[in-house]
Every structure is written in structure tokens, then in C-alpha cells.
Scaffold this motif. Structure first.
Motif, short mmCIF file in Angstrom:
data_model
loop_
_atom_site.label_atom_id
_atom_site.label_comp_id
_atom_site.label_asym_id
_atom_site.label_seq_id
_atom_site.Cartn_x
_atom_site.Cartn_y
_atom_site.Cartn_z
N TYR A 27 -7.88 -3.29 5.08
CA TYR A 27 -9.84 -3.09 4.55
C TYR A 27 -10.18 -4.25 4.61
O TYR A 27 -10.78 -5.21 3.20
CB TYR A 27 -8.53 -2.93 3.33
N SER A 29 8.37 6.59 -2.28
CA SER A 29 7.26 7.36 -3.22
C SER A 29 8.66 8.86 -3.90
O SER A 29 7.76 9.05 -4.58
CB SER A 29 5.90 7.70 -2.08
N GLN A 60 1.38 -0.73 -8.96
CA GLN A 60 1.43 -1.23 -6.94
C GLN A 60 2.45 -2.44 -6.99
O GLN A 60 1.81 -3.26 -8.48
CB GLN A 60 -0.38 -1.49 -6.56
N PRO A 117 -7.92 -0.75 -2.53
CA PRO A 117 -7.04 0.63 -3.15
C PRO A 117 -6.35 0.59 -3.39
O PRO A 117 -5.30 0.31 -3.32
CB PRO A 117 -7.97 1.54 -2.04
N ARG A 118 -6.01 1.55 -3.93
CA ARG A 118 -4.19 1.67 -4.99
C ARG A 118 -3.42 2.12 -4.15
O ARG A 118 -4.05 3.19 -3.04
CB ARG A 118 -4.61 2.90 -5.64
N PRO A 119 -2.80 1.89 -3.84
CA PRO A 119 -1.41 2.03 -2.78
C PRO A 119 -1.58 4.09 -2.67
O PRO A 119 -1.66 4.11 -2.94
CB PRO A 119 0.55 2.19 -3.42
N ASN A 120 -1.40 3.98 -1.64
CA ASN A 120 -1.84 5.42 -0.13
C ASN A 120 -0.72 5.63 0.72
O ASN A 120 -1.49 7.21 1.10
CB ASN A 120 -3.60 5.42 0.08
N VAL A 121 0.10 5.12 0.61
CA VAL A 121 0.82 5.80 2.11
C VAL A 121 1.89 6.08 1.18
O VAL A 121 2.69 5.58 -0.04
CB VAL A 121 0.93 4.35 2.48
N ARG A 122 2.67 7.62 1.66
CA ARG A 122 4.03 8.06 1.13
C ARG A 122 5.60 7.38 1.97
O ARG A 122 4.72 7.34 3.44
CB ARG A 122 3.53 9.28 1.00
N MET A 149 0.92 -1.03 0.18
CA MET A 149 0.00 0.67 -0.10
C MET A 149 0.67 1.24 0.21
O MET A 149 0.41 2.26 0.02
CB MET A 149 -1.19 -0.09 0.79
N THR A 150 1.99 1.39 -0.29
CA THR A 150 3.47 1.98 0.01
C THR A 150 3.56 2.57 -1.49
O THR A 150 3.54 1.59 -2.43
CB THR A 150 4.91 1.53 0.38
N ILE A 151 3.30 3.37 -2.05
CA ILE A 151 3.44 3.85 -3.21
C ILE A 151 5.30 4.33 -3.45
O ILE A 151 5.87 4.28 -2.28
CB ILE A 151 2.95 5.14 -3.56
#
Length: 179
Positions: free
Chosen positions: A158, A175, A131, A165-170, A75-77
Motif C-alpha cells: 500500500y 476471522s 482493526q 484500507p480496512r482489514p481485507n485478509v481472511r 490487515m487480517t480480519i
């Protein structure tokens, strides 16, 4: 299961290779639940070897007639500029644990690494749609029920959400360069 094991032993003693008998070492003596738990340990060792830490969530667990697959989604970008670093960290970790690298896909958009553990579990890291996805496939083992993983994600779980969801953790490192 005893009949299949006996058939495998006979085939192997005659020098005949049968795909269903390919599981060696630990895989030959476990059921699907034990294989799933072992896959979780492989996944935990893989993810704990990544620095800086990345956030992940469970993907679906699937079973075949004699095998089980566990999945985790990062989930990390991971920016396109850092994918090579990420793949390299994972590959080195797998080699350090004695895994055999079976294939590498150097595609810029969908790079991947495929490996195999000493006990016949397949492990992979595949990028798709920006991802990263990890998967561990067991060799053929004794059929049994398989419970969902009890490993706790290091971010939102989740539960009941599919697709994730798409990766959302910066990340200040992973990232870099990502929008």
C-alpha cells in the motif's frame, strides 16, 4: 546532545527524575534512526510470535523532538470473537520477552494492551474500528534523520496509500465469526 546527557546524569545523581532522561539502557546511546530500526525489530518479534500468521502493512512513521514512532496495521480480519485470543497471544509474547505490562483496556470495541521494554520503548496493541494497530515509541534519543522502514510487509505494501484500507485478509482462525 552531550549537554542534555550531562544534565540528565546530574539530575539522576541528585535523585531527581526528569521525563526526558527516562530513556535507559539502549535508548540513551542511540540516535533516532537507530531507535527506528530497533522499533522495527520489536515489531518483527511481536508479529512473528503470532500464530496463525496475520498480514500487516506499514502505518506512518512519526518523529518528535527526540523520539520516533513506528506503526503497523493488521490487515487480517480479527473477529470480535477472536480479539481476546489475539490480545492474549501478544501479551504472553511481550511478557516472555521481559516487557512490563503497563495497562490493559478491556473495552469490548476498542481493547488495548500497553507495555514497556527493558530499554524504555513503549509498545502497544490497540483495536479501533475493528482493526488491530501496533505502535512502538522510542524513549528520548539523539536527534537524527529517520528513513522509512525497510521491513517488507507480508502482503500488499500500500505504498502511497493513506489511510490504509480496512482489514481485507481472511483467516480460518482469526476471522471466525466475522461477516
Amino acid at each position: 546532545m552531550r549537554v542534555r546527557r550531562s544534565a540528565c546524569a546530574l539530575a539522576l545523581s541528585l535523585g531527581v527524575s526528569i521525563a526526558a532522561c527516562a530513556g535507559n539502557g539502549e535508548g540513551a546511546d542511540m540516535d533516532m534512526q537507530e531507535a527506528a530500526e530497533h522499533a522495527d525489530k520489536i515489531m518483527e518479534a511481536t508479529l512473528s510470535g503470532i500464530e496463525p500468521v496475520v498480514h500487516w502493512a506499514h502505518g506512518p512513521t512519526t518523529t518528535g523532538s527526540c523520539d520516533v514512532t513506528r506503526r503497523r496495521s493488521v490487515m487480517t480480519i480479527i473477529s470480535s470473537e477472536r480479539r481476546g485470543n489475539f490480545l492474549g497471544v501478544v501479551e504472553r509474547g511481550w511478557k516472555d520477552r521481559g516487557y512490563r505490562i503497563k495497562g490493559i483496556n478491556n473495552d469490548l470495541d476498542s481493547p488495548a494492551i500497553y507495555a514497556q521494554t527493558r530499554d524504555g520503548f513503549g509498545v502497544s496493541l490497540v483495536f479501533g474500528g475493528g482493526q488491530a494497530f501496533f505502535e512502538v515509541d522510542s524513549p528520548c534519543v539523539e536527534e537524527s534523520e529517520v528513513a522509512e522502514s525497510t521491513a517488507s510487509p507480508n502482503g500488499p505494501s500500500y505504498d502511497g496509500v493513506y489511510p490504509l484500507p480496512r482489514p481485507n485478509v481472511r483467516s480460518d482462525f482469526w476471522s471466525v465469526g466475522a461477516p
